[in-house]
Structures are given as structure tokens and as C-alpha cells.
Write an enzyme that holds these catalytic residues in place. Structure first.
Site, PDB file in Angstrom:
ATOM      1  CE1 TYR A 209      47.488  61.641  20.914  1.00  0.00           C
ATOM      2  CE2 TYR A 209      47.656  62.975  18.937  1.00  0.00           C
ATOM      3  CZ  TYR A 209      46.918  62.169  19.771  1.00  0.00           C
ATOM      4  OH  TYR A 209      45.610  61.876  19.470  1.00  0.00           O
ATOM      5  CG  HIS A 217      46.164  60.011  27.042  1.00  0.00           C
ATOM      6  ND1 HIS A 217      45.073  59.532  26.360  1.00  0.00           N
ATOM      7  CD2 HIS A 217      46.343  59.192  28.100  1.00  0.00           C
ATOM      8  CE1 HIS A 217      44.601  58.468  26.974  1.00  0.00           C
ATOM      9  NE2 HIS A 217      45.349  58.232  28.027  1.00  0.00           N
ATOM     10  CE  LYS A 248      42.842  65.647  24.632  1.00  0.00           C
ATOM     11  NZ  LYS A 248      43.611  64.543  25.171  1.00  0.00           N
TER      12      LYS A 248
END
Length: 285
Positions: A209, A217, A248
Site C-alpha cells: 500500500y 487501496h 493492481k
């Protein structure tokens, strides 16, 4: 007003895991050192509880080692400390301590027994109520059948009687600093300002993070690898697609191999440039 705990913070080593039991230590390490951990405390009567967990905070081995190396914490072997503490007590104090433990255990057992007895009585009451209701229904059906006729009465009496319902049953109640191989990658990302948490739910080692997980997020699914480790291409493809699918990046990294030539000083695992990282992302998805 926030109060910082005295340093070094004691990390309890119990059954191969690392725990923090002080809320001051938990808030301090999260605020000052980006250590989040995972809350694992639950209620003894609700072992299946999986939300609103509390203390203790369980640390990853990498988190415990990082804090020890920075001089912020120390590892306390609770089993060894308990044994040494018991040996240091006088015999009278030791016996008193054991009696208190036995008294607490007996009290908890009585509470548990009383709770089970209450559940049993409630179940028996429900059974009696169902039997009484069944008898009333059977009597009413028999009376109605007698009014219509003997033949119909037998039929009505036969269909009107109910078997007693079964009782409701309650469901069964259900050493030293660690040396994980991926620690250099963990320490590198932590030094870059990332907060890291376990990545089991995404099939990786860590989630990285950019700030406190309560506010951000995660940016990367992180997997550690040795410098000369052969990588499965399908695993890289799967990781990249998964990371992109959940918005991600998929990051692979590890400690670089130390130089043995005379071109310059070697890179150790603690050096700033000793870790290399590579991210994979699907731009077309």
C-alpha cells in the site's frame, strides 16, 4: 493524547507466531513504522467470529525481524519467560498463583455447564410444547371426525395426529529473530514507504500500500524470488492478469546476487541497492 510505549517494544513469541498485546504499541508501530499486522483476538464463546476482531495483533515474521533490526522491538519467548518467572517465585506464591488459575478455570467451567443446562431446559420445553400442541390438534381432529361419522372420523383421526417433533439441537461448537527468504524484498519495500500486509487472499506474499491501508487501496501484489530462481512463465502471466484485473500491479523482486569481481564493492542484503524489483501489467485489458 497519544502515548508512545517504552522502547524496545516486547513482541511475544508464542507457538511459532509473533504477537503484540499492548494497544499503545500497536498504534505507535502503525503510526511511526508502517507496521499493520493482523488483529486475531476474538470472544471465547464465539470462536467462528471473523469480524470486529481485537487484540492481540499478529505480526508477520518479516515485520518482527524488521522491528528488531531497527532496535524498536525485542522478541520475548513467553514460554521461557513464564518458566523463569515461576522458578523465581517463592513456593507459597507459586501455590497461590496455581490456586488462582484453578479457581478461574473452575469458574469458567461452571459458566459453561450452566449455559449448556439452560440450553437443554429450553430444548425440553420446546419439545413439551410441541407434544402438547400435537395432542390438542389430534383431539380436535378426533372430535370433528366423530361429528361427521364413524368412517370419516377414523380417517380424520388418522390424518390429524402428528408425531412429536424432535428436540431442537444446538450446533456443535465448533526464538530468535525469524529468517524468511523474502525478507530483503519486504525490507526494501518498507524502506520505500510502503505498508505491507499478508497477501493470501490474492494469492501472493504481500499486498503493498502507498499509505495506511485504512486510507489507500493496495498498489501491488508482491511475490519474492531468489536471484537465480527459474520463474514459471504461466505463473508470471497469471499474476500479471490477476493484478491488472483487480487494478493492481504484479511485482516480483528479490535480493540481487552479490558481486565477486574487482569492479567495485559487493552488495550485501542490507545495502540500499541489493534488491531488484520488476512489475508486470497488462496495458490492453
Amino acid at each position: 493524547m497519544e502515548s508512545d510505549p517504552p522502547l524496545p517494544v516486547p513482541i511475544s513469541y508464542i507457538a511459532g507466531s509473533y504477537f503484540l498485546f499492548s494497544i499503545d504499541a500497536v498504534t505507535y508501530l502503525r503510526r511511526e513504522h508502517h507496521i499493520c499486522g493482523v488483529l486475531t483476538g476474538t470472544l471465547p464463546q464465539i470462536p467462528q467470529q471473523n469480524v470486529f476482531l481485537g487484540l492481540p495483533l499478529k505480526l508477520m515474521p518479516e515485520e518482527a525481524r524488521l522491528l528488531v533490526e531497527k532496535g524498536v522491538a525485542c522478541i520475548v519467548d513467553e514460554v521461557k519467560a513464564q518458566r523463569e518467572g515461576m522458578r523465581a517465585l517463592r513456593e507459597a506464591d507459586r501455590q497461590k498463583y496455581r490456586r488462582e488459575l484453578e479457581s478461574q478455570g473452575a469458574h469458567a467451567m461452571r459458566l459453561q455447564t450452566n449455559r449448556k443446562e439452560q440450553q437443554r431446559e429450553e430444548a425440553l420445553k420446546r419439545v413439551d410444547a410441541k407434544k402438547t400442541a400435537a395432542k390438542k390438534r389430534a383431539a380436535a381432529a378426533a372430535a370433528a371426525a366423530a361429528a361427521v361419522g364413524e368412517g370419516e372420523g377414523k380417517s380424520a383421526a388418522g390424518t390429524g395426529s402428528d408425531e412429536p417433533a424432535p428436540p431442537d439441537t444446538a450446533p456443535a461448537p465448533a526464538e530468535d529473530t525469524p529468517m524468511p527468504p523474502s525478507y530483503p524484498l519486504f525490507a526494501h519495500l518498507h524502506a520505500e514507504g510502503y505498508y505491507l500486509s499478508p497477501g493470501l487472499r490474492f494469492g501472493c506474499q504481500y499486498l503493498a500500500y502507498p499509505g495506511d491501508p485504512l486510507r489507500f487501496h493496495s498498489h501491488f501484489l508482491v511475490v519474492g524470488a531468489d536471484w537465480d530462481e527459474e520463474l514459471d512463465l504461466m505463473a508470471v502471466v497469471a499474476g500479471g492478469r490477476l493484478g491488472t484485473g483487480v487494478k493492481k500491479g504484479f511485482l516480483i523482486g528479490g535480493a540481487a546476487q552479490q558481486r565477486t569481481d574487482e569492479s567495485g564493492p559487493g552488495l550485501g542484503l542490507g545495502d540500499a541497492g541489493s534488491v531488484r524489483t520488476f512489475s508486470v501489467e497488462w496495458a490492453g485489458m
